[in-house]
Design an enzyme around this catalytic site. Structure first.
Site, mmCIF file in Angstrom:
data_model
loop_
_atom_site.group_PDB
_atom_site.id
_atom_site.type_symbol
_atom_site.label_atom_id
_atom_site.label_comp_id
_atom_site.label_asym_id
_atom_site.label_seq_id
_atom_site.Cartn_x
_atom_site.Cartn_y
_atom_site.Cartn_z
ATOM 1 N N THR A 116 27.750 46.056 43.150
ATOM 2 C CA THR A 116 27.766 44.639 43.516
ATOM 3 C C THR A 116 28.117 44.427 44.976
ATOM 4 O O THR A 116 27.374 43.790 45.728
ATOM 5 C CB THR A 116 28.748 43.877 42.608
ATOM 6 O OG1 THR A 116 28.322 43.999 41.257
ATOM 7 C CG2 THR A 116 28.792 42.407 42.986
ATOM 8 N N ASP A 130 28.669 33.132 38.387
ATOM 9 C CA ASP A 130 29.824 33.644 39.133
ATOM 10 C C ASP A 130 29.535 33.681 40.631
ATOM 11 O O ASP A 130 29.887 34.647 41.326
ATOM 12 C CB ASP A 130 30.194 35.046 38.645
ATOM 13 C CG ASP A 130 30.469 35.097 37.154
ATOM 14 O OD1 ASP A 130 30.975 34.107 36.615
ATOM 15 O OD2 ASP A 130 30.171 36.127 36.530
ATOM 16 N N ASP A 148 26.220 36.076 41.725
ATOM 17 C CA ASP A 148 27.166 36.675 42.673
ATOM 18 C C ASP A 148 26.747 36.445 44.124
ATOM 19 O O ASP A 148 26.722 37.368 44.938
ATOM 20 C CB ASP A 148 27.331 38.174 42.403
ATOM 21 C CG ASP A 148 28.058 38.449 41.103
ATOM 22 O OD1 ASP A 148 28.222 37.516 40.306
ATOM 23 O OD2 ASP A 148 28.457 39.601 40.881
ATOM 24 N N ARG A 201 35.674 31.105 35.386
ATOM 25 C CA ARG A 201 36.229 31.988 34.373
ATOM 26 C C ARG A 201 37.013 33.098 35.081
ATOM 27 O O ARG A 201 36.751 33.409 36.251
ATOM 28 C CB ARG A 201 35.133 32.573 33.483
ATOM 29 C CG ARG A 201 34.016 33.311 34.221
ATOM 30 C CD ARG A 201 32.983 33.815 33.228
ATOM 31 N NE ARG A 201 31.901 34.571 33.866
ATOM 32 C CZ ARG A 201 31.026 35.311 33.204
ATOM 33 N NH1 ARG A 201 31.087 35.396 31.876
ATOM 34 N NH2 ARG A 201 30.076 35.974 33.825
ATOM 35 N N TRP A 243 38.096 36.609 36.330
ATOM 36 C CA TRP A 243 37.580 37.958 36.497
ATOM 37 C C TRP A 243 38.747 38.915 36.731
ATOM 38 O O TRP A 243 39.349 38.916 37.801
ATOM 39 C CB TRP A 243 36.598 38.016 37.664
ATOM 40 C CG TRP A 243 36.049 39.400 37.917
ATOM 41 C CD1 TRP A 243 35.789 40.359 36.994
ATOM 42 C CD2 TRP A 243 35.696 39.954 39.192
ATOM 43 N NE1 TRP A 243 35.289 41.492 37.599
ATOM 44 C CE2 TRP A 243 35.217 41.273 38.952
ATOM 45 C CE3 TRP A 243 35.724 39.467 40.502
ATOM 46 C CZ2 TRP A 243 34.791 42.102 39.990
ATOM 47 C CZ3 TRP A 243 35.292 40.286 41.520
ATOM 48 C CH2 TRP A 243 34.827 41.586 41.270
#
Length: 688
Positions: free
Chosen positions: A456, A542, A515, A603, A605
């Site tokens: 990522t 996200d 992302d 949320r 992580w």
């Protein structure tokens, strides 16, 4: 960051936030894309103070295959690590060009070769550059022998070794010849009227880039190969090849030959007639794209064993063979590049090739460079890529350097390393949409060297590791195509990753899908503060995430549908350490063309399953569209959002809601401790 959930993990529940009732308050409205003035007003984009540095042309680095790290050489940067000297005589030019030490050699006069046909044997680690348009080499040229590497020949006129015999077999007088060299960049030269070829890349020479040159008035323009080994990797782009009969170029047994945005012209009514244009021979694999052919005979030819793959080329008044076939390769597995539109090539090259008055006109030893470095695709700036300008910033620079990027789309990866603080990358157009830095790596994209996938964080188009970084008036994007890459294991595709402290993002667009914006820190125990204002963040899953202390202020967060057209997503995914502040969205707008009640605000992580983390997102004084769910927070990977720090304060709009156990609201007293200034601490962002 993965969207998948693992089995539940449990922690002791912390005391829940006190619940208050939100009051109606008008929040920030939608911003106009074209706005130039951010929160700091009209002076937000003022020029930085001067900083001492080498001239940009003295530290310039190559693109294309010459930029690839191989054979023990990390790209091609010439003599930038050595002294800069100015020469006006053949004796001095030969003295420094053949020396063992690195040099930047500025040719500031017309130098006549003696005898005619002389080729100076250039040693490794040299930049030979003309001073403006005054550097001429007459009657000879340069030779790069076996093992010679890291050489730049730039901004020169090399001419007139012609001995009166067309297709001369007796006088091998080239402008530039290399036999077994590697990592060579030939850029912005005017090469003409030599006795044999203008450029010869022979005997397994490799990692060569030839760019923005004018090659003209010669029998043989450009030959590549003459060996049975298939090793040469070469990039040839933005060259105007005019009134040359053959070898335009001729490419023999090249492993990878990437030709793009070249202009081949045979002018009607002259004595020089083209016999052929681009020629692929032997085992060559050639990709030929977005080039323009005017009046050429046999513009593109191949033999039975070679490959040519054509894309987007234009042919006007051409005759004879125009061939393609076989398979080529994808240059983007080796380096980033952006091809210009084919229709623009003639005008772009007529104005942009050859020596530039702005190159080589001051020496590093006597002149302090301005703090502004310019980037332009068409060669009118000091650099043609953003990364080349970043590379030119001195290590541990003590004061700000502004990289001004002219309008255009720059398809490249940009990394600002930790030892180059105080850098600003700023679009020079009238709108933040005019200047775009874009690439398309994803977490699951294989690395070109076969060492695995990017992951990522490694997928970022722009990666910032240096403190006190600023980006202004531009777009940073990751355009990874999820629909076309369903077979990849990871679809996280970061546009911008910051892993530094005191990062200011003012008047930018950061765009992607999953992302998009990774606000990271240099290490888990390091503070990393990010302040974004007057900007847009676009994504779906996200897409604002990480462990930094980050503020999104006076900005627009645009929700985007998924690759398959569905509406479902999460705005934030903080991974905040327990003693830090996380993500604050304030005075902003959250909207987008998605279904009502389809997006969560966030949320938790817990990166790597770390139960010691205490993720935090606060959304306050912000207009929320109906796309936001009535229960705006949700669990992730077995961690309950209720065990972490998620809250709202005085939000408005169709997506706002009243206080409940599923929708905690800050009290006025709590909100007083969660202002923008609380997030930024002793740092007051100011554009410079």
């Amino acid at each position: 960051m993965s969207e998948t959930r693992s089995k539940p993990r449990h922690r002791r529940r912390k005391t829940a936030l006190a619940v208050g009732v939100p009051l109606t308050l008008t929040a920030a409205g939608t911003l106009a894309y074209g706005t130039d003035i951010g929160v700091f007003g009209e002076n937000a984009q003022r020029t930085a103070a001067a900083a001492t540095a080498a001239p940009a042309w003295a530290t310039a680095t190559a693109d294309g295959f010459a930029s690839v790290n191989a054979l023990g050489q990390n790209g091609t940067y010439g003599g930038r690590d050595g002294k800069t000297v100015t020469v006006k005589t053949l004796a001095d030019l030969e003295k420094y060009a053949t020396a063992a030490e690195p040099y930047v050699i500025v040719v500031a006069a017309t130098i006549n070769m003696n005898p005619v046909g002389k080729e100076i044997k250039v040693a490794s680690d040299k930049t030979i550059v003309g001073s403006g348009t005054s550097g001429h080499i007459v009657g000879g040229g340069f030779f790069l022998g076996s093992g010679v590497h890291n050489v730049i020949i730039r901004n020169l006129t090399i001419r007139d070794a012609y001995q009166g015999i067309w297709n001369d077999k007796d006088h091998d007088f080239d402008a530039i010849q290399m036999d077994g060299a590697h990592h060579v960049w030939i850029d912005h030269n005017d090469l003409r009227n030599m006795a044999d070829g203008l450029i010869d890349v022979r005997k397994d020479s490799t990692y060569v880039t030839v760019s923005w040159n004018k090659l003209s008035n010669d029998n043989k323009a450009f030959g590549i190969g003459w060996t049975e080994n298939v090793v040469t990797d070469i990039t040839i782009h933005h060259n105007w090849i005019r009134e040359t009969e053959q070898r335009n170029p001729s490419t023999d047994n090249a492993a990878h030959a990437h030709l793009y945005n070249n202009f081949l012209e045979d002018v009607a009514g002259t004595t020089i007639k083209s016999s052929y244009g681009n020629y692929s021979r032997g085992a060559t694999k050639m990709l030929l794209e977005n080039s323009y052919f005017q009046g050429m005979n046999n513009p593109v030819i191949k033999d039975s064993t070679a490959s040519i793959v054509q894309k987007g080329n234009t042919f006007v008044s051409t005759t004879g063979r125009n061939e393609s076939g076989g398979t080529a390769f994808d240059p983007k597995t080796y380096y980033a590049y952006t091809a210009d539109k084919t229709a623009d090539v003639p005008s772009l090259l007529k104005s942009g090739v050859g020596p530039r008055g702005s190159i080589g006109t001051a020496t590093a030893s006597t002149t302090a460079a301005a703090a502004t470095l310019t980037v332009a695709k068409d060669g009118s700036g000091q650099y043609s890529t953003v990364q080349a300008a970043v590379n030119a910033v001195p290590a541990d620079n003590p004061s700000r350097v502004v990289i001004s990027v002219k309008p255009g789309t720059y398809r490249e990866l940009v990394k600002v390393p930790a030892n180059k603080p105080h850098v600003t990358i700023q679009g020079a157009g009238g709108s933040r949409k005019d200047t775009v830095i874009v690439y398309n790596n994803a977490s699951g994209t294989p690395k070109p060297d076969g060492s695995g996938t990017y992951g990522t964080g490694g997928s970022a188009t722009v990666a910032v590791q240096a403190d006190d970084f600023q980006a202004r008036n531009l777009t940073i994007s990751n355009d990874f195509d999820e629909a076309a890459n369903q077979s990849l294991s990871g679809h996280q595709a970061v546009a911008l990753r910051t892993a530094a402290d005191k990062v200011l993002l003012d008047g930018v667009i950061v765009s992607g899908d999953q992302d998009t914006l990774l606000v990271d820190t240099a290490a888990k125990d390091k503070l990393g503060r990010v302040y974004m204002t007057n900007s847009y963040v676009i994504g779906n899953v996200d897409f604002i995430f990480g462990r930094a202390t980050a503020v999104i202020d006076k900005s627009v967060i645009t929700l985007k549908k998924r690759w398959n057209g569905t509406s479902a997503g999460y705005v934030t995914a903080p991974s905040t350490a327990s003693n830090r502040k996380g993500i604050l969205i304030a005075n902003s707008t959250v909207n987008g063309d998605v279904s009502d009640r389809s997006f969560y605000l966030g949320r938790p992580w817990h990166a790597g399953g770390d139960a010691t983390l205490d993720p935090q997102t606060t959304v306050r004084n912000t207009t929320l569209s109906a796309a936001i769910r009535t229960t705006p927070w949700t669990d992730m990977s077995g961690f309950s959002w209720k065990d972490d720090r998620f809250a709202e304060y005085k939000n408005t709009g169709a997506g706002a809601g009243t206080a409940s156990s599923d929708r905690p609201q800050l009290t006025d007293a709590q909100a007083a401790g969660q202002e923008v200034a609380d997030w930024l601490g002793d740092w007051t962002p100011s554009a410079s």
